[in-house]
Design a protein around this motif. Structure first.
Motif, mmCIF file in Angstrom:
data_model
loop_
_atom_site.group_PDB
_atom_site.id
_atom_site.type_symbol
_atom_site.label_atom_id
_atom_site.label_comp_id
_atom_site.label_asym_id
_atom_site.label_seq_id
_atom_site.Cartn_x
_atom_site.Cartn_y
_atom_site.Cartn_z
ATOM 1 N N ASP A 16 0.725 0.296 -33.086
ATOM 2 C CA ASP A 16 1.265 -0.738 -33.966
ATOM 3 C C ASP A 16 0.241 -1.807 -34.324
ATOM 4 O O ASP A 16 0.483 -2.619 -35.220
ATOM 5 C CB ASP A 16 2.462 -1.431 -33.312
ATOM 6 N N PHE A 28 5.605 -6.491 -38.039
ATOM 7 C CA PHE A 28 6.837 -5.767 -37.738
ATOM 8 C C PHE A 28 7.878 -6.102 -38.798
ATOM 9 O O PHE A 28 8.167 -7.271 -39.062
ATOM 10 C CB PHE A 28 7.347 -6.127 -36.346
ATOM 11 N N THR A 30 11.174 -6.651 -39.799
ATOM 12 C CA THR A 30 12.470 -6.984 -39.198
ATOM 13 C C THR A 30 13.606 -6.886 -40.201
ATOM 14 O O THR A 30 14.755 -6.691 -39.812
ATOM 15 C CB THR A 30 12.420 -8.392 -38.610
ATOM 16 N N TYR A 62 9.713 -10.023 -42.313
ATOM 17 C CA TYR A 62 8.801 -9.475 -41.314
ATOM 18 C C TYR A 62 8.306 -10.574 -40.382
ATOM 19 O O TYR A 62 8.448 -11.773 -40.641
ATOM 20 C CB TYR A 62 7.608 -8.769 -41.975
ATOM 21 N N SER A 87 5.296 -4.125 -28.559
ATOM 22 C CA SER A 87 5.676 -2.871 -29.212
ATOM 23 C C SER A 87 6.917 -2.272 -28.554
ATOM 24 O O SER A 87 7.788 -1.725 -29.241
ATOM 25 C CB SER A 87 4.513 -1.875 -29.169
ATOM 26 N N ARG A 91 10.497 -1.429 -30.414
ATOM 27 C CA ARG A 91 11.185 -0.143 -30.368
ATOM 28 C C ARG A 91 12.605 -0.300 -29.835
ATOM 29 O O ARG A 91 13.536 0.336 -30.345
ATOM 30 C CB ARG A 91 10.391 0.838 -29.495
ATOM 31 N N GLY A 94 14.752 -1.468 -32.568
ATOM 32 C CA GLY A 94 14.773 -0.639 -33.767
ATOM 33 C C GLY A 94 13.929 -1.188 -34.905
ATOM 34 O O GLY A 94 14.248 -0.971 -36.082
ATOM 35 N N ILE A 95 12.829 -1.860 -34.572
ATOM 36 C CA ILE A 95 11.969 -2.498 -35.565
ATOM 37 C C ILE A 95 10.679 -1.695 -35.690
ATOM 38 O O ILE A 95 10.035 -1.389 -34.696
ATOM 39 C CB ILE A 95 11.660 -3.947 -35.155
ATOM 40 N N GLU A 96 10.300 -1.375 -36.919
ATOM 41 C CA GLU A 96 9.098 -0.594 -37.159
ATOM 42 C C GLU A 96 7.919 -1.490 -37.514
ATOM 43 O O GLU A 96 8.083 -2.552 -38.121
ATOM 44 C CB GLU A 96 9.335 0.414 -38.294
ATOM 45 N N SER A 97 6.725 -1.031 -37.133
ATOM 46 C CA SER A 97 5.509 -1.756 -37.491
ATOM 47 C C SER A 97 5.012 -1.297 -38.855
ATOM 48 O O SER A 97 5.362 -0.213 -39.334
ATOM 49 C CB SER A 97 4.425 -1.531 -36.446
ATOM 50 N N GLN A 98 4.170 -2.133 -39.483
ATOM 51 C CA GLN A 98 3.590 -1.812 -40.785
ATOM 52 C C GLN A 98 2.083 -2.075 -40.755
ATOM 53 O O GLN A 98 1.586 -3.018 -41.375
ATOM 54 C CB GLN A 98 4.247 -2.649 -41.885
#
Length: 216
Positions: A16, A28, A30, A62, A87, A91, A94-98
């Protein structure tokens, strides 16, 4: 605590996070402010437990985070450990990184008189002529990009004296360079790749695409 080399940071497999100019960075997604606030609250609790604190920017869609050990003037194992914990929190929520959204801008001034130019630029950018650290003008409030002085011989011939350093994730540099070339730019010098590649716009104004690779 010893600072980590670029190789050691990359070998840590922080999916991440990316090292840019000096620190570890992550974004991240959000999605909304309240989800971001909950994420930041959990990150804050982890930071307090670790007694090590990231720089955090909370916006509506974010959260941006930056990790560096200021007392060691670099990235240490505690930054890597806290990055992993953050990180894990992402997870769990339920938040993804960019990582593809990451970038950092620095200005470089080509000068034969850094000692003379430094106080002027520090006063102009930060409000205090004292904010010069070696060859860098640094804003402790984080409001303006870092300005650094590239030493050169004195010269009278007009030339470009300021250029942008665009720091991008090491695994996205070729993509960024290709996009700039497709938009009308050209590669001026790639002899120092992958550390940096010099580009120019159609009028000859230059910028460097920089990565953390192949640096001391």
């Amino acid at each position: 605590m010893d600072t980590l080399t670029v190789t050691q940071i990359l070998d840590s497999n922080l999916a991440d996070w990316r090292r840019l100019a000096q620190a570890l960075h992550a974004r991240f997604a959000t999605g909304d402010f309240m989800a971001g606030l909950a994420f930041v609250t959990a990150v804050g609790a982890a930071a307090e437990e670790a007694n090590h604190h990231p720089d955090v920017t909370l916006t509506y869609p974010y959260v941006d985070l930056k990790l560096i050990s200021h007392d060691a003037s670099g990235i240490t194992q505690r930054d890597v450990d806290l990055a992993r914990k953050i990180s894990d929190i992402a997870r769990q929520q339920g938040i993804e990184s960019q990582p593809a959204a990451l970038a950092e801008i620095e200005f470089a001034l080509d000068t034969a008189n850094a000692a003379g130019a430094g106080p002027f630029w520090a006063a102009l950018l930060t409000g205090s002529a004292d904010n010069v650290d070696g060859d860098d003008v640094q804003d402790g409030n984080g409001r303006v990009p870092l300005l650094w002085f590239q030493h050169t011989d004195a010269h009278e011939t007009p030339r470009q004296r300021i250029h942008l350093d665009v720091w991008v994730p090491h695994d996205l540099a070729e993509q960024r360079i290709s996009a700039a070339v497709a938009a009308g730019g050209r590669v001026v010098d790639d002899s120092e790749a992958p550390s940096f590649v010099v580009l120019a716009d159609p009028e000859g104004n230059r910028a460097c695409v920089c990565t953390c690779l192949d640096r001391g």
